[in-house]
Design a protein around this motif. Structure first.
Motif, mmCIF file in Angstrom:
data_model
loop_
_atom_site.group_PDB
_atom_site.id
_atom_site.type_symbol
_atom_site.label_atom_id
_atom_site.label_comp_id
_atom_site.label_asym_id
_atom_site.label_seq_id
_atom_site.Cartn_x
_atom_site.Cartn_y
_atom_site.Cartn_z
ATOM 1 N N VAL A 49 0.848 -1.207 0.000
ATOM 2 C CA VAL A 49 0.000 0.000 0.000
ATOM 3 C C VAL A 49 0.882 1.256 0.000
ATOM 4 O O VAL A 49 1.857 1.338 0.736
ATOM 5 C CB VAL A 49 -0.923 0.006 1.238
ATOM 6 N N GLU A 50 0.507 2.226 -0.846
ATOM 7 C CA GLU A 50 1.240 3.496 -0.882
ATOM 8 C C GLU A 50 0.342 4.626 -0.391
ATOM 9 O O GLU A 50 -0.879 4.560 -0.533
ATOM 10 C CB GLU A 50 1.660 3.814 -2.313
ATOM 11 N N ALA A 51 0.987 5.661 0.163
ATOM 12 C CA ALA A 51 0.216 6.809 0.654
ATOM 13 C C ALA A 51 0.846 8.103 0.134
ATOM 14 O O ALA A 51 2.067 8.209 0.024
ATOM 15 C CB ALA A 51 0.202 6.801 2.183
ATOM 16 N N TYR A 52 -0.015 9.073 -0.214
ATOM 17 C CA TYR A 52 0.453 10.362 -0.742
ATOM 18 C C TYR A 52 -0.310 11.513 -0.095
ATOM 19 O O TYR A 52 -1.474 11.368 0.295
ATOM 20 C CB TYR A 52 0.205 10.457 -2.251
ATOM 21 N N GLN A 53 0.381 12.661 -0.063
ATOM 22 C CA GLN A 53 -0.293 13.904 0.292
ATOM 23 C C GLN A 53 -0.603 14.643 -1.001
ATOM 24 O O GLN A 53 0.220 14.667 -1.915
ATOM 25 C CB GLN A 53 0.627 14.781 1.134
ATOM 26 N N VAL A 54 -1.791 15.242 -1.059
ATOM 27 C CA VAL A 54 -2.134 16.077 -2.206
ATOM 28 C C VAL A 54 -1.830 17.516 -1.794
ATOM 29 O O VAL A 54 -2.359 17.999 -0.786
ATOM 30 C CB VAL A 54 -3.625 15.942 -2.584
ATOM 31 N N ILE A 55 -0.966 18.167 -2.558
ATOM 32 C CA ILE A 55 -0.472 19.492 -2.170
ATOM 33 C C ILE A 55 -0.907 20.529 -3.203
ATOM 34 O O ILE A 55 -0.800 20.290 -4.409
ATOM 35 C CB ILE A 55 1.075 19.506 -2.124
ATOM 36 N N GLU A 56 -1.381 21.651 -2.717
ATOM 37 C CA GLU A 56 -1.702 22.763 -3.619
ATOM 38 C C GLU A 56 -1.143 24.041 -3.010
ATOM 39 O O GLU A 56 -1.430 24.351 -1.853
ATOM 40 C CB GLU A 56 -3.213 22.882 -3.807
ATOM 41 N N LYS A 57 -0.365 24.763 -3.803
ATOM 42 C CA LYS A 57 0.284 25.999 -3.341
ATOM 43 C C LYS A 57 0.962 25.795 -1.983
ATOM 44 O O LYS A 57 0.782 26.588 -1.046
ATOM 45 C CB LYS A 57 -0.738 27.132 -3.250
ATOM 46 N N GLY A 58 1.677 24.682 -1.853
ATOM 47 C CA GLY A 58 2.450 24.417 -0.640
ATOM 48 C C GLY A 58 1.649 23.900 0.541
ATOM 49 O O GLY A 58 2.206 23.615 1.598
ATOM 50 N N LYS A 59 0.336 23.778 0.359
ATOM 51 C CA LYS A 59 -0.508 23.315 1.478
ATOM 52 C C LYS A 59 -1.067 21.925 1.196
ATOM 53 O O LYS A 59 -1.464 21.628 0.061
ATOM 54 C CB LYS A 59 -1.695 24.270 1.653
ATOM 55 N N VAL A 60 -1.116 21.093 2.244
ATOM 56 C CA VAL A 60 -1.743 19.775 2.073
ATOM 57 C C VAL A 60 -3.255 19.966 2.015
ATOM 58 O O VAL A 60 -3.853 20.554 2.922
ATOM 59 C CB VAL A 60 -1.395 18.842 3.250
#
Ligand SMILES: [Zn+2]
Length: 685
Positions: free
Chosen positions: A400-411
């Motif tokens: 299983v893999e996990a990611y953060q979704v980041i926009e303009k430096g913010k999660v």
């Protein structure tokens, strides 16, 4: 597929799936604090999970009892906020345990997860039929609140009323009992399907002729020389598509059509009976009428007309395709007078290879799982201006893999990808909404659970169709993340009408046919990018099979609507199964067909399986803007995200689509596309 279950009432009718740890509600009831990022599935023993479940159950119940005892002035602060806390907590614990029940590597943990899920579902049902709560919410003055709050309250009251909460005590009690029963029967139906695996044995490698090399390698003979082939997807589809051996395909399909039969026949009958009883208790003619009351389509008659129109539009190309398949069959067996169900996938593949010069095995070489994953992440990054960064957290299985979704430096969201098969795991491909995002309180969490190749040291070569499924599920995931921006849990995330929910995913599938997208990740082991000419051929062949496929889908849709709109006292499951096949499919009914016993959507979707076709019609219509203005047009993608995805359940889906298109949606684009049918000479060069 968007994994979601039915339960009467507002809480669970808005409920998706999830997983988490620790006494959930301790955290959830803290206001104004972003929820800490937590790892999933951290319960170490079934007992620990059960203990956490009981604690949460008590905590939610306590808040509920306190709220219903409130005797001050009902307001947003005093009533809607505590209600929202309950909704958040129920969603999270229910989602968590359902997720454990479907994905945990340990069978006892899965059982404990489903047991807790059942307990929480029962509580949610009880809350959803609470007259004091309904009265309190109805007494809140929202006339000065924003549009989303007004819409949320209005939907909430409507959903309450669909549970009969405004009816007398006797009816409410009956609804409660029936809802509990339905939930339990549904779980049994589902478990019977997931636990039934059937096997066909062949006695030599020669009998696997036609199958890909890696498939044959992964199926070595046992010490007696026998090779077991199961009805699980990773075996079933390759065999039905490639095996030259007609007997093997016939035997395997017969097993597949008998999965969960006979055990599920009485279970399904009982499920239909109880649902009918519930619907009629509430004054509806039947379950279908009840289940469609909160959908875009509104009424069974309209759904039936839609199914019939789509079937009619697809029938011409289905007949053309069948004639082509039969002609090919006669080359194999000159005496053949018809095409059998177990021959369709195989002949389809032969015709595709010969008429369209498509060799699916050649295509697979360009779709290594790891590259596909990178490509999907990059596509969504490019279109919507977000990034995916690995998220260092605990997971429940090494693959299983996990990611953060980041926009303009913010999660802005968290995602899990549980993509490869293992024993006891959920057997389909699905998006599980683990948590809905609430600004200033908690980030949205989504998980994909699929059974794609890879993750086991092999190259993980995917079918093009699996890549399409990947994008589809990812469509749900980004929808849930981008829509996680609303204050009220019930309308945050991808919580719009159920017959809309597939549309964004179906639309995203279009990109898997786009050379400019594919060339960014479709690379074979020699480092060569997929040739443009191959993608062109794939596009030429794209709609071959759509006629037969669509008539098949309308048959299942009609079956789902049919089972739930008849009087169950005279309903014959087998007879209606046969009737629907004869009316909607272009294939004859085969006598050992008990597909209803393993058709899991008869539990989940119940009467509204038409939704796949309905939302396909919406997807076609929405895609027309990308078609006109460019598939990589970031302005259109941004408009789409803002108007459609981010609106979540804060307004009716048709209003969101209208805002994006600048006009109301119609089914015309889809009907036209179906009528265009196939052109068999397109691949001639
Ligand atoms: Zn879906």
């Amino acid at each position: 597929m968007q994994v979601k279950r039915f339960a009467t009432g507002f809480l669970l009718s808005a409920l998706l799936v999830s997983c988490s740890s620790l006494p959930l509600s301790d955290r959830l009831f803290e206001q104004n604090e972003p929820t800490p990022i937590v790892g999933l599935l951290q319960f170490e023993t079934p007992e620990a999970l059960k203990a956490a479940c009981s604690k949460d159950h008590e905590r939610i119940e306590k808040t509920f009892v306190e709220l219903t005892a409130f005797d001050g002035t009902p307001s947003v602060q005093s009533v809607l906020m505590p209600y929202n806390d309950i909704s958040v907590a129920l969603y999270e614990i229910d989602a968590a345990t359902f997720f454990v029940g479907n994905t945990h590597p340990d069978a006892e943990m899965r059982a404990a997860g489903l047991e807790c899920d059942q307990k929480i579902s029962d509580l949610a049902t009880r809350i959803s039929i609470s007259r004091p709560l309904y009265d309190l919410i109805g007494a809140v003055d929202v006339s000065q609140e924003d549009a989303a709050t007004q819409y949320f309250t209005q939907q909430l009251l409507r959903d309450f009323e669909l549970t009969g909460v405004n009816r007398d005590k006797e009816i409410r009690e009956k609804v409660r009992v029936l809802s509990d029963e339905i939930s339990k029967i549904g779980n049994t139906f589902r478990r019977n399907i997931s636990e039934d695996v059937r096997t066909v044995t062949v006695s030599s490698v020669e009998e696997l002729a036609g199958l890909p090399e890696d498939f044959i390698e992964n199926h070595p003979p046992d010490k007696n020389g026998n090779i077991a082939i199961t009805t699980e997807y990773p075996d079933y589809f390759p065999v039905m598509t490639y095996a030259h051996n007609d007997d093997l395909r016939r035997n395997l399909r017969r097993e597949a059509l008998q999965l969960a039969y006979p055990i599920n026949k009485p279970v399904l009958s009982e499920l239909i009976e109880k649902r009918h009883e519930l619907a009629t208790t509430l004054g509806f003619k039947n379950w279908a009428e009840f289940a469609l009351a909160d959908k875009m389509v509104g009424k069974p008659e309209r759904a039936q007309k839609f199914i019939d129109d789509i079937n009619e539009a697809a029938r011409g190309s289905a007949q053309d395709e069948l004639a082509l398949l039969l002609a090919r069959m006669k080359e194999i067996d000159p005496k053949a007078t018809k095409v059998q169900g177990w021959q369709v996938g195989y002949l389809n593949e032969l015709v595709r290879q010969e008429q369209y010069s498509i060799d699916a095995q050649e295509v697979r070489k360009y779709f290594q799982y790891d590259h596909v994953l990178d490509g999907v992440l990059k596509l969504t990054s490019d279109l919507f201006g977000v990034e995916f960064q690995p998220w260092d957290t605990e997971v429940w299985h090494e693959s299983v893999e996990a990611y953060q979704v980041i926009e303009k430096g913010k999660v802005i969201g968290l995602i899990y990808l549980d993509m490869h098969p293992r024993e006891g795991k959920y057997k389909h491909a699905g998006h599980f909404s683990v948590r809905r995002g609430i600004p200033g309180r908690q980030l949205p969490i989504s998980a994909l659970v699929t059974n794609f190749p890879g993750g086991d040291g092999t190259a993980g070569l995917m079918e093009h169709g699996q890549v399409e499924t990947f994008l589809h599920e990812f469509g749900h995931l980004i929808h849930n993340v981008f829509a996680g921006v609303h204050q009220w849990n019930d309308i945050s995330g991808n919580s719009m009408e159920r017959d809309f929910v597939e549309a964004p995913s179906q639309m995203l599938e279009e990109w898997v046919w786009d050379y400019d997208t594919l060339k960014t990740f479709a690379v074979n082991s020699a480092g060569e990018t997929i040739p443009e000419s191959l993608v062109e051929k794939m596009n030429n062949a794209r709609y071959f099979g759509q006629g037969i496929g669509t008539t098949g889908q309308t048959m299942l849709a009609a079956m789902s609507l049919g089972y739930y709109s008849r009087d169950p006292s005279v309903l014959d499951l087998d007879q209606l199964n046969e009737e629907m096949q004869n009316r909607y499919s272009v294939f004859e009914f085969d006598s050992d067909n008990y597909r209803y016993a393993s058709f899991g959507h008869l539990n989940g979707y119940s009467a509204y399986y038409y939704t796949y076709q309905w939302s396909l019609a919406i997807a076609s219509d929405m895609f027309s803007r990308f078609e006109d203005e460019g598939m990589r047009n970031k302005r259109v993608a941004r408009d789409y995200r803002r108007a459609v995805l981010a609106s979540g359940g804060s307004k009716p889906a048709d209003k969101a689509v209208e805002a994006f298109l600048g006009r109301p949606f119609t089914v015309d684009a889809y009907m036209q596309q179906l009528r265009r049918g196939v052109s068999v000479n397109t691949a001639e060069e």
